[in-house]
Structure formats: structure tokens, C-alpha cells
Design a protein around this motif. Structure first.
Motif, mmCIF file in Angstrom:
data_model
loop_
_atom_site.group_PDB
_atom_site.id
_atom_site.type_symbol
_atom_site.label_atom_id
_atom_site.label_comp_id
_atom_site.label_asym_id
_atom_site.label_seq_id
_atom_site.Cartn_x
_atom_site.Cartn_y
_atom_site.Cartn_z
ATOM 1 N N GLN A 41 48.398 -33.527 103.438
ATOM 2 C CA GLN A 41 49.583 -34.017 103.327
ATOM 3 C C GLN A 41 50.846 -33.280 103.729
ATOM 4 O OE1 GLN A 41 49.956 -35.373 99.089
ATOM 5 N NE2 GLN A 41 48.363 -36.477 98.933
ATOM 6 N N LEU A 42 51.884 -33.742 104.230
ATOM 7 C CA LEU A 42 52.918 -32.877 104.637
ATOM 8 C C LEU A 42 54.160 -34.003 104.235
ATOM 9 C CD1 LEU A 42 54.340 -31.045 106.544
ATOM 10 C CD2 LEU A 42 54.170 -32.709 108.249
ATOM 11 N N SER A 43 55.096 -33.204 103.182
ATOM 12 C CA SER A 43 56.037 -33.822 102.666
ATOM 13 C C SER A 43 57.294 -33.261 103.117
ATOM 14 C CB SER A 43 55.876 -33.811 101.126
ATOM 15 O OG SER A 43 56.039 -32.336 100.673
ATOM 16 N N ILE A 72 61.379 -46.557 105.508
ATOM 17 C CA ILE A 72 60.029 -46.455 105.426
ATOM 18 C C ILE A 72 59.406 -47.722 105.312
ATOM 19 C CG2 ILE A 72 58.250 -45.789 103.741
ATOM 20 C CD1 ILE A 72 60.190 -43.179 103.043
ATOM 21 N N ASP A 73 60.201 -48.700 104.540
ATOM 22 C CA ASP A 73 59.535 -50.139 104.630
ATOM 23 C C ASP A 73 59.513 -50.767 106.059
ATOM 24 O OD1 ASP A 73 59.396 -50.285 101.568
ATOM 25 O OD2 ASP A 73 61.327 -51.067 101.367
ATOM 26 N N TRP A 74 60.609 -50.340 106.776
ATOM 27 C CA TRP A 74 60.416 -50.872 108.175
ATOM 28 C C TRP A 74 59.312 -50.313 108.821
ATOM 29 C CZ3 TRP A 74 60.830 -48.611 112.920
ATOM 30 C CH2 TRP A 74 61.071 -49.508 114.170
ATOM 31 N N ILE A 75 59.006 -48.950 108.802
ATOM 32 C CA ILE A 75 57.891 -48.219 109.421
ATOM 33 C C ILE A 75 56.805 -48.896 109.169
ATOM 34 C CG2 ILE A 75 56.405 -46.205 109.613
ATOM 35 C CD1 ILE A 75 59.247 -44.553 109.238
ATOM 36 N N ASN A 76 56.507 -49.249 107.997
ATOM 37 C CA ASN A 76 55.230 -49.818 107.346
ATOM 38 C C ASN A 76 55.078 -51.279 107.795
ATOM 39 O OD1 ASN A 76 53.984 -47.595 106.173
ATOM 40 N ND2 ASN A 76 55.616 -47.753 104.407
ATOM 41 N N GLN A 77 56.245 -51.870 107.795
ATOM 42 C CA GLN A 77 56.278 -53.298 108.144
ATOM 43 C C GLN A 77 55.889 -53.761 109.884
ATOM 44 O OE1 GLN A 77 59.593 -55.593 106.622
ATOM 45 N NE2 GLN A 77 58.520 -57.587 106.955
ATOM 46 N N ALA A 82 57.712 -48.936 115.316
ATOM 47 C CA ALA A 82 57.976 -47.552 114.860
ATOM 48 C C ALA A 82 57.227 -46.338 115.721
ATOM 49 C CB ALA A 82 57.385 -47.216 113.420
ATOM 50 N N GLN A 83 56.324 -46.621 116.059
ATOM 51 C CA GLN A 83 55.145 -46.029 117.181
ATOM 52 C C GLN A 83 56.206 -45.785 118.338
ATOM 53 O OE1 GLN A 83 51.264 -47.669 117.509
ATOM 54 N NE2 GLN A 83 51.354 -47.585 115.201
ATOM 55 N N ALA A 84 56.872 -47.012 118.792
ATOM 56 C CA ALA A 84 57.427 -46.966 120.172
ATOM 57 C C ALA A 84 58.702 -46.115 119.698
ATOM 58 C CB ALA A 84 57.841 -48.299 120.400
ATOM 59 N N VAL A 85 59.339 -45.951 118.865
ATOM 60 C CA VAL A 85 60.544 -45.253 118.310
ATOM 61 C C VAL A 85 60.141 -43.754 118.596
ATOM 62 C CG1 VAL A 85 62.443 -44.600 116.936
ATOM 63 C CG2 VAL A 85 61.816 -46.993 117.533
ATOM 64 N N ILE A 86 59.100 -43.674 117.443
ATOM 65 C CA ILE A 86 58.554 -42.248 117.523
ATOM 66 C C ILE A 86 58.198 -41.378 118.887
ATOM 67 C CG2 ILE A 86 56.873 -40.676 116.606
ATOM 68 C CD1 ILE A 86 56.996 -42.672 114.062
ATOM 69 N N SER A 87 57.311 -42.412 119.682
ATOM 70 C CA SER A 87 56.922 -41.904 120.858
ATOM 71 C C SER A 87 58.031 -41.516 121.896
ATOM 72 C CB SER A 87 56.152 -43.178 121.587
ATOM 73 O OG SER A 87 55.806 -42.650 122.957
ATOM 74 N N PHE A 106 53.348 -43.399 104.645
ATOM 75 C CA PHE A 106 54.605 -43.409 104.677
ATOM 76 C C PHE A 106 55.197 -43.944 103.370
ATOM 77 C CE2 PHE A 106 53.431 -43.997 109.145
ATOM 78 C CZ PHE A 106 54.418 -42.717 109.825
ATOM 79 N N ARG A 107 55.812 -43.267 102.576
ATOM 80 C CA ARG A 107 56.125 -43.523 101.181
ATOM 81 C C ARG A 107 57.365 -42.434 100.579
ATOM 82 N NH1 ARG A 107 53.708 -41.662 96.205
ATOM 83 N NH2 ARG A 107 52.630 -39.848 96.581
ATOM 84 N N LEU A 108 58.320 -43.041 99.884
ATOM 85 C CA LEU A 108 59.257 -42.253 99.077
ATOM 86 C C LEU A 108 58.815 -42.237 97.731
ATOM 87 C CD1 LEU A 108 61.926 -41.358 99.375
ATOM 88 C CD2 LEU A 108 62.996 -43.533 98.775
ATOM 89 N N SER A 109 58.815 -40.904 97.147
ATOM 90 C CA SER A 109 58.432 -40.775 95.790
ATOM 91 C C SER A 109 59.104 -39.529 95.376
ATOM 92 C CB SER A 109 56.904 -40.573 95.625
ATOM 93 O OG SER A 109 56.606 -39.192 96.301
ATOM 94 N N LEU A 110 59.138 -39.270 94.166
ATOM 95 C CA LEU A 110 59.398 -38.190 93.183
ATOM 96 C C LEU A 110 58.651 -38.110 92.109
ATOM 97 C CD1 LEU A 110 61.658 -36.010 92.901
ATOM 98 C CD2 LEU A 110 63.046 -37.620 91.727
ATOM 99 N N GLY A 111 57.844 -37.142 92.339
ATOM 100 C CA GLY A 111 56.781 -36.953 91.338
ATOM 101 C C GLY A 111 56.082 -35.593 91.142
ATOM 102 N N ASN A 112 55.095 -35.697 90.414
ATOM 103 C CA ASN A 112 54.428 -34.241 90.191
ATOM 104 C C ASN A 112 53.964 -33.401 91.413
ATOM 105 O OD1 ASN A 112 54.928 -34.149 87.445
ATOM 106 N ND2 ASN A 112 52.980 -35.388 86.902
ATOM 107 N N ALA A 113 53.507 -34.209 92.465
ATOM 108 C CA ALA A 113 53.211 -33.532 93.783
ATOM 109 C C ALA A 113 54.495 -32.655 94.290
ATOM 110 C CB ALA A 113 53.035 -34.531 94.770
ATOM 111 N N LEU A 114 55.546 -33.075 94.201
ATOM 112 C CA LEU A 114 56.774 -32.286 94.541
ATOM 113 C C LEU A 114 56.740 -31.110 93.886
ATOM 114 C CD1 LEU A 114 59.125 -31.590 96.150
ATOM 115 C CD2 LEU A 114 60.601 -33.022 94.584
ATOM 116 N N LEU A 115 56.802 -31.165 92.380
ATOM 117 C CA LEU A 115 56.876 -30.091 91.394
ATOM 118 C C LEU A 115 55.903 -28.922 91.757
ATOM 119 C CD1 LEU A 115 57.873 -31.819 88.414
ATOM 120 C CD2 LEU A 115 59.561 -30.510 89.859
ATOM 121 N N THR A 116 54.669 -29.642 92.011
ATOM 122 C CA THR A 116 53.432 -28.778 92.138
ATOM 123 C C THR A 116 53.445 -27.768 93.573
ATOM 124 O OG1 THR A 116 52.048 -30.269 90.979
ATOM 125 C CG2 THR A 116 50.943 -28.736 92.439
#
Length: 157
Positions: A41-43, A72-77, A82-87, A106-116
Motif C-alpha cells: 500500500q502506498l498512501s 477518485i470516483d472518476w478514476i474508478n468509473q 484515467a490511464q490515458a491521462v496518467i500515461s 483508489f479510495r479516500l479514507s481516514l482511518g486507523n491505517a493512517l494513524l498506524t
């Protein structure tokens, strides 16, 4: 490792991208990307000082978080777009992105993973004398207010 895999000396290897893609190119497409989402994981953390956060208009942090969520929703949808833009932005072949795209989450979160993660990095810095002092209390530092407000209002999924 590459030669051993191609010659059948080993059944599998673990390597970073883009080396898997490059190995597949060199092996004429004979390599299969097993892919395991979540193995690594890379955050990317959105961080601001308290003084800057409080000097902005109240809705600024909410609008920023909401814009990230929409991106993020656009990247997933629209993964192909998204690949063309990133490329284009990274100047890498779109085929290279497609090779490992399904491994990305690809997701947006605020949880224990960040704190850890913050605690692990702080402990490492203290143990290696990069920083002196005591372990910060990250639960007291991380501001959840805007994120939680958007979540409870249904503006975040």
C-alpha cells in the motif's frame, strides 16, 4: 530472477513495477501478472498546519476533500480515460499502466491505517535518532471534522 523465471528455474518472483511489465515485454508476453491488490500500500496524505487550516474559509477543506473524492470516483468509473491521462502526465506507455492497473485500489479514507503509518514512522525516526522527544499523539493531531461531516451528509461514499 528474470532469467530463472523465464527458464523455469522458479515458478514465481516478486518485483516492483515497472520491472514486471518490462520483464513481460522482454519475455514476449509469457509472464503473467498474478496481481494481489492490497499486498503493498502506498498512501498519499493531505496535510495542513492547524494555523493554515483555521485561516481558510470554513468550507475550503470540505471542498478540497470533496474534489478528491470526485476525482477518485472518476478514476474508478473511467479507468481507460484515467490511464490515458496518467500515461500522458508521466510519459509512460498506457500498456504499462494496463499491465498492473487491477492491482491498484483508489479510495479516500481516514482511518486507523493512517494513524498506524504515522506511529510506525515516528517510532522509526525516534529509534534511529532522526528525531528526539516523545511519540506524538496523532489522534489529537488529525482533524476528522471535515471528512466526517461530508461522510455523514452523504457527500462521500
Amino acid at each position: 530472477m528474470n532469467e530463472a523465471l523465464i527458464n523455469g528455474g522458479v515458478d514465481a518472483i516478486s518485483i516492483w513495477e515497472p520491472f514486471g511489465y518490462m520483464l513481460n515485454q522482454d519475455a514476449g508476453g509469457k509472464v503473467v501478472n498474478i496481481g494481489s491488490p492490497g499486498v503493498y500500500q502506498l498512501s498519499f496524505n493531505l496535510i495542513s498546519s492547524t494555523s493554515v487550516l483555521h485561516s481558510l474559509p470554513p468550507a475550503t477543506s470540505e471542498r478540497t476533500i470533496e474534489a478528491l473524492a470526485k476525482a477518485i470516483d472518476w478514476i474508478n468509473q473511467y479507468p481507460a480515460q484515467a490511464q490515458a491521462v496518467i500515461s500522458n502526465s508521466l510519459d509512460i506507455p498506457v500498456e504499462q499502466l494496463r499491465w498492473s492497473w487491477d492491482d491498484y485500489v483508489f479510495r479516500l479514507s481516514l482511518g486507523n491505517a493512517l494513524l498506524t503509518n504515522l506511529q510506525l514512522q515516528a517510532r522509526w525516526a525516534l529509534e534511529n535518532d532522526i528525531r528526539r522527544g516523545t511519540m506524538p499523539s496523532y489522534r489529537d493531531i488529525v482533524s476528522r471534522e471535515s471528512f466526517d461531516k461530508l461522510l455523514s451528509s452523504g457527500r462521500l461514499k
